[in-house]
Motif scaffolding. Structure first.
Motif, PDB file in Angstrom:
ATOM      1  N   PHE A  62      44.929  50.919  51.317  1.00 23.63           N
ATOM      2  CA  PHE A  62      45.566  49.624  51.595  1.00 23.63           C
ATOM      3  C   PHE A  62      46.898  49.504  50.865  1.00 23.63           C
ATOM      4  CE2 PHE A  62      46.384  45.206  50.458  1.00 23.63           C
ATOM      5  CZ  PHE A  62      46.327  44.582  51.703  1.00 23.63           C
ATOM      6  N   HIS A  63      46.921  49.894  49.591  1.00 21.64           N
ATOM      7  CA  HIS A  63      48.157  49.823  48.813  1.00 21.64           C
ATOM      8  C   HIS A  63      49.223  50.740  49.409  1.00 21.64           C
ATOM      9  CE1 HIS A  63      50.791  49.468  45.332  1.00 21.64           C
ATOM     10  NE2 HIS A  63      50.869  50.787  45.294  1.00 21.64           N
ATOM     11  N   SER A  64      48.820  51.927  49.832  1.00 25.81           N
ATOM     12  CA  SER A  64      49.763  52.879  50.413  1.00 25.81           C
ATOM     13  C   SER A  64      50.376  52.332  51.700  1.00 25.81           C
ATOM     14  CB  SER A  64      49.061  54.211  50.679  1.00 25.81           C
ATOM     15  OG  SER A  64      49.911  55.122  51.308  1.00 25.81           O
ATOM     16  N   LEU A  65      49.539  51.760  52.571  1.00 21.18           N
ATOM     17  CA  LEU A  65      50.034  51.210  53.833  1.00 21.18           C
ATOM     18  C   LEU A  65      50.914  49.986  53.598  1.00 21.18           C
ATOM     19  CD1 LEU A  65      46.801  51.481  56.029  1.00 21.18           C
ATOM     20  CD2 LEU A  65      48.858  52.892  56.204  1.00 21.18           C
ATOM     21  N   ALA A  66      50.487  49.106  52.670  1.00 20.49           N
ATOM     22  CA  ALA A  66      51.276  47.905  52.387  1.00 20.49           C
ATOM     23  C   ALA A  66      52.629  48.270  51.798  1.00 20.49           C
ATOM     24  CB  ALA A  66      50.509  46.989  51.433  1.00 20.49           C
ATOM     25  N   GLU A  67      52.633  49.215  50.883  1.00 20.45           N
ATOM     26  CA  GLU A  67      53.892  49.665  50.282  1.00 20.45           C
ATOM     27  C   GLU A  67      54.787  50.323  51.320  1.00 20.45           C
ATOM     28  OE1 GLU A  67      53.960  52.958  47.299  1.00 20.45           O
ATOM     29  OE2 GLU A  67      54.441  51.336  45.913  1.00 20.45           O
ATOM     30  N   GLY A  68      54.173  51.087  52.218  1.00 21.03           N
ATOM     31  CA  GLY A  68      54.935  51.756  53.265  1.00 21.03           C
ATOM     32  C   GLY A  68      55.582  50.779  54.224  1.00 21.03           C
ATOM     33  N   ILE A  69      54.832  49.771  54.673  1.00 19.19           N
ATOM     34  CA  ILE A  69      55.394  48.814  55.629  1.00 19.19           C
ATOM     35  C   ILE A  69      56.488  47.977  54.966  1.00 19.19           C
ATOM     36  CG2 ILE A  69      53.843  46.846  55.281  1.00 19.19           C
ATOM     37  CD1 ILE A  69      54.788  48.223  58.695  1.00 19.19           C
ATOM     38  N   ALA A  70      56.328  47.675  53.679  1.00 19.19           N
ATOM     39  CA  ALA A  70      57.360  46.925  52.961  1.00 19.19           C
ATOM     40  C   ALA A  70      58.640  47.753  52.837  1.00 19.19           C
ATOM     41  CB  ALA A  70      56.849  46.518  51.582  1.00 19.19           C
ATOM     42  N   SER A  71      58.484  49.054  52.548  1.00 20.87           N
ATOM     43  CA  SER A  71      59.650  49.927  52.428  1.00 20.87           C
ATOM     44  C   SER A  71      60.373  50.059  53.761  1.00 20.87           C
ATOM     45  CB  SER A  71      59.208  51.309  51.917  1.00 20.87           C
ATOM     46  OG  SER A  71      60.304  52.184  51.812  1.00 20.87           O
ATOM     47  N   THR A  72      59.605  50.198  54.843  1.00 15.62           N
ATOM     48  CA  THR A  72      60.208  50.299  56.172  1.00 15.62           C
ATOM     49  C   THR A  72      60.959  49.028  56.534  1.00 15.62           C
ATOM     50  OG1 THR A  72      58.482  51.824  56.921  1.00 15.62           O
ATOM     51  CG2 THR A  72      59.724  50.682  58.626  1.00 15.62           C
ATOM     52  N   PHE A  73      60.362  47.873  56.239  1.00 13.39           N
ATOM     53  CA  PHE A  73      61.018  46.617  56.544  1.00 13.39           C
ATOM     54  C   PHE A  73      62.294  46.436  55.727  1.00 13.39           C
ATOM     55  CE2 PHE A  73      57.602  44.727  59.058  1.00 13.39           C
ATOM     56  CZ  PHE A  73      58.338  43.909  59.898  1.00 13.39           C
ATOM     57  N   GLY A  74      62.291  46.926  54.497  1.00  8.86           N
ATOM     58  CA  GLY A  74      63.509  46.845  53.698  1.00  8.86           C
ATOM     59  C   GLY A  74      64.664  47.582  54.343  1.00  8.86           C
ATOM     60  N   ARG A  75      64.408  48.815  54.787  1.00  8.21           N
ATOM     61  CA  ARG A  75      65.458  49.583  55.469  1.00  8.21           C
ATOM     62  C   ARG A  75      65.799  48.972  56.820  1.00  8.21           C
ATOM     63  NH1 ARG A  75      62.982  54.043  52.780  1.00  8.21           N
ATOM     64  NH2 ARG A  75      61.419  54.246  54.408  1.00  8.21           N
ATOM     65  N   GLY A 215      59.637  57.316  51.366  1.00  9.24           N
ATOM     66  CA  GLY A 215      58.626  56.308  51.633  1.00  9.24           C
ATOM     67  C   GLY A 215      58.789  55.651  52.985  1.00  9.24           C
ATOM     68  N   GLY A 216      57.906  54.676  53.248  1.00  9.47           N
ATOM     69  CA  GLY A 216      57.896  54.000  54.537  1.00  9.47           C
ATOM     70  C   GLY A 216      56.587  54.268  55.250  1.00  9.47           C
ATOM     71  N   ILE A 217      56.255  53.414  56.207  1.00  7.25           N
ATOM     72  CA  ILE A 217      54.986  53.558  56.911  1.00  7.25           C
ATOM     73  C   ILE A 217      54.934  54.851  57.706  1.00  7.25           C
ATOM     74  CG2 ILE A 217      55.786  52.218  58.902  1.00  7.25           C
ATOM     75  CD1 ILE A 217      52.223  52.269  57.399  1.00  7.25           C
ATOM     76  N   GLY A 218      56.073  55.271  58.275  1.00 11.78           N
ATOM     77  CA  GLY A 218      56.103  56.548  58.974  1.00 11.78           C
ATOM     78  C   GLY A 218      55.843  57.713  58.038  1.00 11.78           C
ATOM     79  N   LEU A 239      48.832  49.855  62.596  1.00 10.95           N
ATOM     80  CA  LEU A 239      49.673  48.880  61.908  1.00 10.95           C
ATOM     81  C   LEU A 239      51.082  48.848  62.498  1.00 10.95           C
ATOM     82  CD1 LEU A 239      50.023  46.857  59.611  1.00 10.95           C
ATOM     83  CD2 LEU A 239      50.511  48.769  58.073  1.00 10.95           C
ATOM     84  N   ILE A 240      51.627  50.017  62.817  1.00 15.00           N
ATOM     85  CA  ILE A 240      52.952  50.087  63.447  1.00 15.00           C
ATOM     86  C   ILE A 240      52.938  49.371  64.795  1.00 15.00           C
ATOM     87  CG2 ILE A 240      54.614  51.658  64.511  1.00 15.00           C
ATOM     88  CD1 ILE A 240      53.883  53.684  62.307  1.00 15.00           C
ATOM     89  N   ALA A 241      51.895  49.652  65.592  1.00 10.70           N
ATOM     90  CA  ALA A 241      51.798  49.023  66.914  1.00 10.70           C
ATOM     91  C   ALA A 241      51.632  47.513  66.796  1.00 10.70           C
ATOM     92  CB  ALA A 241      50.632  49.628  67.691  1.00 10.70           C
ATOM     93  N   ALA A 242      50.760  47.070  65.882  1.00  2.00           N
ATOM     94  CA  ALA A 242      50.525  45.636  65.721  1.00  2.00           C
ATOM     95  C   ALA A 242      51.785  44.920  65.258  1.00  2.00           C
ATOM     96  CB  ALA A 242      49.388  45.408  64.723  1.00  2.00           C
ATOM     97  N   THR A 243      52.537  45.548  64.358  1.00  3.46           N
ATOM     98  CA  THR A 243      53.784  44.941  63.888  1.00  3.46           C
ATOM     99  C   THR A 243      54.795  44.824  65.031  1.00  3.46           C
ATOM    100  OG1 THR A 243      53.417  45.916  61.698  1.00  3.46           O
ATOM    101  CG2 THR A 243      55.635  45.121  62.195  1.00  3.46           C
ATOM    102  N   GLY A 244      54.914  45.876  65.827  1.00  2.00           N
ATOM    103  CA  GLY A 244      55.822  45.833  66.967  1.00  2.00           C
ATOM    104  C   GLY A 244      55.444  44.766  67.965  1.00  2.00           C
TER     105      GLY A 244
END
Length: 265
Positions: A62-75, A215-218, A239-244
């Motif tokens: 969970f921490h890895s995915l949350a950190e990844g999606i946050a990093s992707t959103f930052g970029r 980093g990033g969700i990808g 998670l990528i699909a749901a966010t999109g």
């Protein structure tokens, strides 16, 4: 009559657009369950629902995915902000000035023909494989639809409105602020919607293709694939699909909300 009334709710449910849209995912889930239960496929291809559920509850995952999606959103936000700033400046400038359009138009339309992935070798040579390269990649993806939307919106301003502005003695700045930009706003907002979706695709694609070290969700998904963690890969893709989908749903109603005054008028 009673039998017809009994089947009426089922009939309405079947003809509901939302219900029909859920049928393909439901069938895929059933097929997934059958494939894992009867071991039709390797666990490296599909994992049982129970394993996927356990992975979703794992604090480390969970921490890895949350950190990844946050990093992707930052970029995403950085690249999107740069891209729409450049896109609006170019699009509005080209729409307002025929001279500026003659200077910048041919170059822009030539660059627009280059597929977005074709920029990756050049960008990695210029900026390396870190965050800066990914942000520039997202900015390029974001700018293209904004330039076109702003250009078309400005150029399609009705002549009657421009004439009213001239009669009122508006300066060029007032004409832009009170006539041209309000008239072109729907086209620009639609372009911004499309730009954000393209930016999201670019942000994920950059992490898949350019490198996973930043980093990033990808990057999380690629790292899980290298360690044969199919459960984490599936969670990341979901998670990528749901966010999109959430972004698309949110953006779809934006023009109606922003320009609801037009309907009332």
């Amino acid at each position: 009559m009673n039998q017809s009334a009994a089947f009426s709710p089922l009939h309405r449910l079947w003809h509901s657009r939302r219900f029909r849209g859920l049928v393909p995912p439901a069938l895929l889930l059933v097929l997934w369950w059958l494939a894992t239960t009867h071991e039709w496929v390797s666990p490296l291809v599909l994992v049982p629902f129970g394993q996927l559920y356990d992975a979703a509850l794992d604090p480390q995952v969970f921490h890895s995915l949350a950190e990844g999606i946050a990093s992707t959103f930052g970029r995403l936000l950085q690249g999107y902000g740069i891209g729409i700033g450049i896109g609006l400046a170019l699009g509005v400038g080209m729409g307002l000035s025929k001279a500026f359009d003659r200077i910048m138009g041919p170059s822009f339309h030539a660059v627009r023909q280059v597929a977005i992935l074709a920029w990756i070798p050049l960008l990695t040579a210029w900026f390396g494989t870190g965050d800066l390269c990914k942000i520039v990649f997202v900015a390029i993806a974001a700018a293209k639809p904004v330039v076109m939307g702003a250009f078309e919106g400005v150029r399609s301003t009705p002549a009657q409105l421009l004439e009213v502005g001239r009669v009122l003695g508006f300066s060029r700045l007032k004409m832009l602020r009170w006539v041209i930009l309000p008239s072109s706003a729907p086209a620009i907002v639609t372009a911004l919607q499309l730009s954000l979706i393209y930016s999201w695709f670019a942000a994920i694609g950059a992490e898949y293709v350019i490198g996973v070290m930043s980093g990033g969700i990808g990057s999380v998904v690629m790292g899980a694939q290298e360690h044969f963690r199919t459960d984490v890969v599936l969670l990341g893709v979901t998670l990528i699909a749901a966010t999109g989908v959430a972004m698309n749903k949110g953006l779809r109603g934006l023009p109606d909300y922003l320009f609801r005054w037009r309907t009332r008028a």
